[in-house]
Design a protein around this motif. Structure first.
Motif, short mmCIF file in Angstrom:
data_model
loop_
_atom_site.label_atom_id
_atom_site.label_comp_id
_atom_site.label_asym_id
_atom_site.label_seq_id
_atom_site.Cartn_x
_atom_site.Cartn_y
_atom_site.Cartn_z
N ARG A 37 0.83 -1.21 0.00
CA ARG A 37 0.00 0.00 0.00
C ARG A 37 0.86 1.25 0.00
O ARG A 37 0.55 2.23 -0.70
CB ARG A 37 -0.94 0.00 1.20
CG ARG A 37 -2.10 -0.96 1.01
CD ARG A 37 -3.05 -0.91 2.16
NE ARG A 37 -2.34 -1.44 3.32
CZ ARG A 37 -2.82 -1.52 4.54
NH1 ARG A 37 -4.02 -1.10 4.80
NH2 ARG A 37 -2.11 -2.03 5.52
N GLN A 38 1.95 1.25 0.76
CA GLN A 38 2.83 2.40 0.78
C GLN A 38 3.47 2.64 -0.59
O GLN A 38 3.60 3.78 -1.04
CB GLN A 38 3.92 2.22 1.84
CG GLN A 38 3.39 2.34 3.24
CD GLN A 38 4.42 1.98 4.30
OE1 GLN A 38 5.33 1.18 4.05
NE2 GLN A 38 4.27 2.54 5.48
N ILE A 41 0.88 4.20 -2.90
CA ILE A 41 0.69 5.62 -2.59
C ILE A 41 1.85 6.43 -3.16
O ILE A 41 1.65 7.51 -3.74
CB ILE A 41 0.56 5.83 -1.07
CG1 ILE A 41 -0.78 5.27 -0.59
CG2 ILE A 41 0.70 7.30 -0.69
CD1 ILE A 41 -0.91 5.16 0.92
N LYS A 44 1.37 6.86 -6.88
CA LYS A 44 0.35 7.89 -7.16
C LYS A 44 0.93 9.28 -6.99
O LYS A 44 0.71 10.16 -7.83
CB LYS A 44 -0.85 7.69 -6.23
CG LYS A 44 -1.83 8.84 -6.22
CD LYS A 44 -3.13 8.47 -6.87
CE LYS A 44 -4.17 9.53 -6.73
NZ LYS A 44 -3.91 10.75 -7.45
N ASN A 45 1.68 9.49 -5.91
CA ASN A 45 2.28 10.81 -5.67
C ASN A 45 3.28 11.18 -6.76
O ASN A 45 3.32 12.34 -7.20
CB ASN A 45 2.95 10.85 -4.29
CG ASN A 45 1.94 10.81 -3.17
OD1 ASN A 45 0.77 11.15 -3.35
ND2 ASN A 45 2.37 10.38 -2.00
N ASP A 48 1.38 12.01 -9.95
CA ASP A 48 0.72 13.31 -9.86
C ASP A 48 1.66 14.47 -10.17
O ASP A 48 1.23 15.56 -10.54
CB ASP A 48 0.12 13.51 -8.46
CG ASP A 48 -1.13 12.67 -8.24
OD1 ASP A 48 -1.68 12.12 -9.22
OD2 ASP A 48 -1.55 12.55 -7.07
N GLU A 78 9.23 1.69 -7.19
CA GLU A 78 8.06 1.50 -6.33
C GLU A 78 7.20 0.34 -6.83
O GLU A 78 6.64 -0.41 -6.04
CB GLU A 78 7.24 2.78 -6.23
CG GLU A 78 7.94 3.90 -5.49
CD GLU A 78 8.27 3.58 -4.04
OE1 GLU A 78 7.53 2.81 -3.39
OE2 GLU A 78 9.27 4.10 -3.55
#
Length: 83
Positions: A37-38, A41, A44-45, A48, A78
């Protein structure tokens, strides 16, 4: 290292090897899920940060191309963690 324990009628009872193995497997699964999950995230960051404007700027300069490649490398790292 001794096994974990539980309290039974006020007495400390150590877990059997089978019970300990089951608990260890659950703990490992939780850690793995948290790491995944980390990583998602973080992806996604990073994604973005790659806006349309930054893509246009990246196409025009060597510095921009290097920045974009750096972001892509970080995303790849990642993704490897998320597997």
């Amino acid at each position: 290292m001794p096994n974990d324990f539980r309290w039974e009628n006020g007495t400390k009872v150590f877990l059997t090897d089978e019970e300990q193995a089951m608990i260890d497997a659950k703990r490992a699964a939780k850690k793995s899920d948290l790491a995944r999950r980390q990583a998602l995230i973080a992806i996604k960051n990073l994604e973005d940060q790659v806006t349309q404007r930054r893509l246009r700027e990246a196409a025009l300069t060597d510095e921009g191309k290097a920045w974009l490649q750096n972001i892509e490398d970080q995303i790849a790292a990642e993704r490897a963690k998320a597997r």
